[in-house]
Each structure stands twice: as structure tokens, then as C-alpha cells.
Scaffold this active site. Structure first.
Site: not given
Lengths: 320, 324
Positions: A55, A124
Site C-alpha cells: 500500500e 477491517h
């Protein structure tokens, strides 16, 4: 809302050869939330770029390519994973223009599914849009309706600054009218989604859904709530909020995310600075519980504020 | 020697001039820091001059450069205005970054110089992105990214090497291995020790090791790397063995390395060896080198005066340059 986003992305790809999409599994897989399903067949792998799970580096590379003259649209699989890219986003994306005395532009749109409610537990279920909204150099938007999603995406793509678009995962399936014309929704402008005269409800993204439930319940008791959808977290449109409070003299702020240091902490502070005299009582602020998101359904539902919790807060604060 | 003999004498003199410019600039910076005229963190490039000068001298103007926070040498080798570089260190409005970046954040878009980055390893993704833009637009450019031995333990190094190799991006990874990441010898913080030969293997890259104290060797290695990157074969990796004579920053008392090690490297100082070679081989006469020295010293004096005479940024500058 999914189709509105797809339409906006297609327009951008069709309208400018320097627009490309980048993200984890946005190509062959079609995107974790299927926003880019089928795009790779239409536009090819150079413009619909699957990336390694890195990322910080792929977001940084997208930022670099924006500085180099392209117009990337990055998709995070989840805003939760943006934590790994904060260095690139903040130290380069948001700061390089300032640090260099205005020499570079960073025309990038970063789309990020955000929020909890689908039992993904602590790693998450994050909603970092409020953290990102505290960074000078960013613009941060969070649409609630398909109309706003497309209009804000168009405005984001017309910006020469990094724009973060936080898309609440529970809203992708949401339906709504979207006209055929090339309208835009300006960044930095809140929207009065429901007019009312007795109390102002301020929310964004999924919180707006809760606000409407609250408004329905208050209506049964003859109380007319005004619902304001922030739409844009940075810049923040305090004028629309203050104008509403001038009329209602009451305000409740609704935020799914952690209450401490949340987006509504900022809104609340600004109301107290700029609109203290307009209020009949203190700000009623309802936020998510300050706990890591739990997995189990009943526990998860407990930490996300629902309409009953908002109504209780309103009753406690204003006695209505 | 053959490389030297083939080179034009004007080029050799200019390579010396650039290295000497950096040396004097840095020495003066050290003095000015002591006087409080330069503040913040200051990392001097003294000892490493052959790297910036050699590598950048083979690039084209349209190529991109991204570097780390020890960036004065790269900025000057790229031809950034000496006055404006000094003014930046003074925090003045005339600085290359309008006084908003300081020593670690020098930028000049007009020279394709993209900083000056102070998060160790934080600039690798930027290099990949600039290379991606060039590749996407079918532009004939390469990106030269300088980094130190400390940054190879960052995730971004490995992620960027993977990305660059995967997409065959025109990036030259130029490792300035000065043996110490701040006070940590590479071997103390890296499982593979101080040997970087295998550092690119997992990403399909060979590492070309070069003497970073030899400007001509640096030129040759960078030229080959640039040709590889330009030809579409993907990134290249150079490891230059070099040394900083001063501490990591002005705050560093340098207790982690011995005097003999410093002395060993001082014998290889490019500002000693290169001019000596030029004179001994009759390539550039001592008289000419002296003329260059005087000219450079005058240039630096002028830069300091320019910086001192420059205005501070006005309060309106605080809120400028945040958004385009």
C-alpha cells in the site's frame, strides 16, 4: 451508488488519456466491492492497473505519477489499509506542494471504502476519514447518495489537489436518482437533505441514514428535524450548519466512528466557537463507542450509534 | 587512466569545479550552523561529492532526480541556483523552496529535481511514480534515485524494487553506501551484513558496485545504468562505496567509528585524489585548478551574502502553497 461511481470513473477514463486506475485486485478480479468489474476488458491493463499488496509504495507511486503529469485514481481495498500508506499520503501527497514552495501539483483521487457494520472486526472496520480530514493539503469527501457520489467524483477529478473519497461500504447498494446531465457537487458544501425547524441533525455517510431514521421517529412526535449531510469533511461547511442552528436552536451530531477525536468533535468545537448563542442547550454529540470494532453481530451493533441512542441524547439534552 | 584521457579537458575541469563547489558550500554551511544562521537538521555531504557529481553529470536535463535528506550535493550538481540553495538554508523567501523546506527539502521543478526527502526510504515510491508517468506517456526519461545504506531496511525499498522491476520502470537505484545509517554500521542492522551484492536478486536486478570516491568510475557505472533503463529493460542498481567525513548531522559527536577508519577514507578524498590525478597526468594544470578554486570560493561568498540580504518570508506565505 456503485453504478454512479462506475459512470464517473468511465467518464474520467474516456475523457482524459492521462487518467488511470490503480489498486489491489481492481483489474482481473474486478475490485473488492466490484466497482471496477469489467473495466480491464474495456480499458486494458495499463489503465486499470493491478498492484502488488504494497500500500505505501503503490499509493506513493500514484502520487509520484500525479506529480509527473498523470491523473491517477487510486482505490484502497479498505480505508483500513490506508494506515500502511499514511507516510506517502501525508508526507508527500499532502505536503510536497507546501514544502517545495508551490512547485508541484498532486492531482490524485484516492477512493477508500470505509466504515463498519459488516462484521469485519477490528482491523477491517476503520473509518480514518476524520484523521485524513485533519491534514492540510487534502480535501476529503464522503458521499451518502448516488447523486452526491457522482457529483463529488466529478469535482474531485477537476481538482489539482489530492482528494480522498471515503465511500461507506454499507452505501454501495444504495439507490437514488442520478440525472443524465454533467452536474457536479462542489467540494466544501454541505447539503440540507431534509428541511425542518425544530432540531438540526448533522451527519455524514452512513450517519445520514441514521439521521433520517431519527427524523422519522421525531416526526411521529410532531418534531421537525433538519438533516444536514456534511458531504465534505475538509473543507468543512460550517455556514450551512450555523444557518440551520440559527433556525432550530438545537443540534445533534451523529458519527459512526470513534467518538474521541472524531469528526463531530471538530464540528462541535466550531459550533461552540461560532454558534454558542444560537443554541438553547449544549451540543448533543453521539459517536461510536471507543472500542476496537468487535466481530460478533450483537456486539458490533451495540457500538455503532443507532437512532434510539440519538433520540435519547436529544431528550437528555433538550428535553424533547 | 584511459577513461580520463578520452574525456574532454573542459569536462574534467568542470567535474572538479562541481565537487569543489559542493565541498566549500558544505564547509561554509557547517560554519554558518555554528553561528546559528542555519538551523534545523543539517546533514553535510562532505566526502561523497563524487557520487552526486559523477552520476548527475551523465543525465539529460529531462531526466528526473529524487534524493534523500543529505541533498545539497545533488541539488548543486543538478545546477540548482547556489544563491537560492543557500537562501533556503537561511529560511529566506528567495530560497528554492521559498523557505518552507529547509536543508532536507530542496526542490526545483524547472530542473526536474524532486527533493530532498527526509523520511528514510520515503522517496522510493515517488521515484517509481515519476518513472511510471514517463513510461505511460512514452517519454524518454529516466529517474535517478539516491539513497543510503540505512534505507535498504525500509519496506519501501523492497516494495519499490519489486514494483520497478515488475513494471520495468526506468529507475536507476543509486545506493550511496557510506557505511553508517546515522550511527549504525550496516552490518549491525542488516541480516545480510554490509555486502549489498545480493540486494537486488530477489527482484531480478544485479548490483553493480562502484568506487564512490572516483567520479569517473561513477560516471561510467551510471551511464551504463541509464542506458539500460532507457532501453526499456527496466531498473538498474548501483552500489557506490563511499564515506561521509563528518557526522550524520551537526548534532552527531561521531563516537561510533574510529579515527583510523576516517583517516583511511580521507586518503581517498575525491577533492584530493582527482585534482592530483589531473595535474600529474597533465590534463588540467594546477594554475587552472587554482583559478577554479578562487572562482568557486567567490561564488559561495556571494551566495552567503545573497542569503543574508534576502527577505524573510512574509506572514502571508504561511497559508500559501497548501492547495493548487
Amino acid at each position: 451508488m456503485r453504478e454512479a461511481l462506475q459512470r464517473g470513473l468511465r467518464e474520467a477514463l474516456d475523457g482524459n488519456p492521462n487518467v488511470y486506475l490503480m489498486g489491489e485486485d481492481i483489474g482481473a478480479y474486478g475490485g473488492a466491492y466490484a466497482i471496477t468489474a469489467g473495466f480491464i476488458d474495456e480499458y486494458g491493463p495499463e489503465r486499470i492497473r493491478d498492484v502488488p499488496i504494497s500500500e505505501n509504495t503503490f499509493v506513493g507511486a500514484a502520487i509520484g505519477s500525479a506529480i509527473g503529469g498523470l491523473r491517477p485514481i487510486v482505490e484502497f481495498m479498505s480505508i483500513s489499509f490506508s494506515l500502511l500508506a499514511f507516510d506517502q499520503m501525508i508526507n508527500i501527497g499532502a505536503a510536497i506542494r507546501y514544502m517545495s514552495g508551490g512547485q508541484f501539483k498532486v492531482p490524485i483521487v484516492i477512493r477508500a471504502p470505509t466504515g463498519s457494520g459488516i462484521q469485519l472486526a477490528a482491523t477491517h472496520s476503520h473509518a480514518f476519514e476524520n484523521w485524513l480530514a485533519s491534514v492540510p493539503g487534502f480535501r476529503v469527501v464522503a458521499p451518502t447518495t448516488p447523486y452526491d457520489a457522482l457529483g463529488l467524483l466529478r469535482s474531485a477529478l477537476a481538482e489539482d489537489n489530492p482528494v480522498i473519497m471515503a465511500e461507506h461500504v454499507s452505501l454501495y447498494g444504495r439507490r437514488g436518482e442520478v440525472p443524465d446531465d454533467r452536474y457536479t457537487v462542489p467540494i466544501g458544501k454541505a447539503d440540507v437533505k431534509l428541511a425542518g425547524s425544530d432540531i438540526t441533525l448533522v451527519a455524514f455517510a452512513h450517519g445520514v441514514v441514521t439521521a433520517f431514521e431519527v427524523a422519522d421517529k421525531l416526526k411521529e412526535r410532531g418534531i421537525a428535524a433538519e438533516v444536514i449531510d456534511l458531504r465534505s469533511l475538509r473543507p468543512l461547511d460550517m455556514d450551512t450548519i450555523l444557518k440551520s442552528i440559527a433556525k432550530t436552536n438545537r443540534v445533534a451530531l451523529i458519527d459512526d466512528n470513534w467518538r474521541t477525536g472524531g469528526m463531530m468533535a471538530e464540528v462541535s468545537a466550531q459550533i461552540s466557537e461560532q454558534g454558542f448563542d444560537l443554541l438553547d442547550g449544549p451540543v448533543a454529540r453521539v459517536g461510536g463507542d471507543d472500542v476496537p470494532a468487535p466481530y460478533s453481530r450483537p456486539l458490533e451493533q451495540l457500538v455503532i450509534p443507532d437512532s434510539d441512542r440519538v433520540i435519547q441524547a436529544i431528550q437528555k439534552t433538550y428535553g424533547i | 587512466m584511459k577513461v580520463l584521457e578520452r574525456a574532454k579537458k573542459t569536462l574534467l575541469a568542470d567535474l572538479f569545479r562541481q565537487m569543489y563547489l559542493i565541498r566549500v558550500f558544505e564547509e561554509k554551511c557547517g560554519e554558518l550552523y555554528g553561528k546559528g544562521l542555519i538551523r534545523g537538521f543539517l546533514h553535510l555531504y562532505i566526502g561523497q561529492e563524487a557520487n552526486a557529481v559523477g552520476a548527475i553529470s551523465v543525465l539529460r536535463p529531462e531526466d528526473h532526480i529524487v534524493t534523500h535528506y543529505r541533498d545539497h550535493g545533488h541539488a548543486l550538481a543538478r545546477g540548482l541556483d547556489v544563491n537560492r540553495c543557500m537562501a533556503e538554508l537561511f529560511g529566506r523567501a528567495t530560497g528554492v523552496s521559498r523557505g518552507k523546506g529547509g536543508s532536507m527539502h530542496l526542490f526545483d521543478a524547472s530542473r526536474n529535481f524532486y527533493g530532498g526527502h527526509a523520511i528514510v526510504g520515503g522517496h522510493f515510491p515517488l521515484a517509481c511514480g515519476l518513472a511510471l508517468a514517463a513510461q505511460y506517456k512514452r517519454e524518454d526519461r529516466v529517474v535517478l534515485v539516491f539513497f543510503g545504506d540505512g534505507s535498504v531496511n525500509q519496506g519501501t525499498f523492497h516494495e519499490a524494487m519489486n514494483l520497478a522491476s515488475l513494471w520495468r520502470l526506468p529507475v536507476i537505484f543509486y545506493l550511496e553506501n557510506n557505511l553508517y545509517g546515522m550511527g549504525s554500521a550496516a552490518g549491525r542492522v542488516r541480516a545480510a551484513g554490509s555486502d549489498f551484492q545480493g540486494a537486488g536478486h530477489a527482484y531480478g536486478m544485479d548490483v553493480v558496485t562502484v568506487d564512490g570516491m572516483d567520479v569517473m568510475a561513477v560516471r561510467e557505472a551510471t551511464q551504463a545504468a541509464a542506458e539500460r533503463a532507457r532501453s526499456g529493460k527496466g531498473p538498474a542498481f548501483i552500489e557506490a562505496k563511499t564515506f561521509r567525513f563528518q557526522g550524520h548531522s551537526m548534532a552527531d559527536p561521531v563516537k561510533y567509528r574510529g579515527h583510523s577508519e576516517v583517516e583511511h577514507w580521507r586518503k581517498r578524498d575525491p577533492l584530493v585524489t582527482f585534482p592530483r590525478t589531473l595535474v600529474e597526468n597533465g590534463l588540467v594544470p594546477e594554475k587552472e585548478l587554482d583559478r577554479i578554486r578562487k572562482e568557486v570560493e567567490a561564488t559561495i561568498d556571494e551566495a552567503i551574502k545573497f542569503a543574508e540580504d534576502s527577505p524573510w518570508p512574509g506572514p502571508e506565505a504561511v497559508n500559501e502553497d497548501i492547495y493548487a
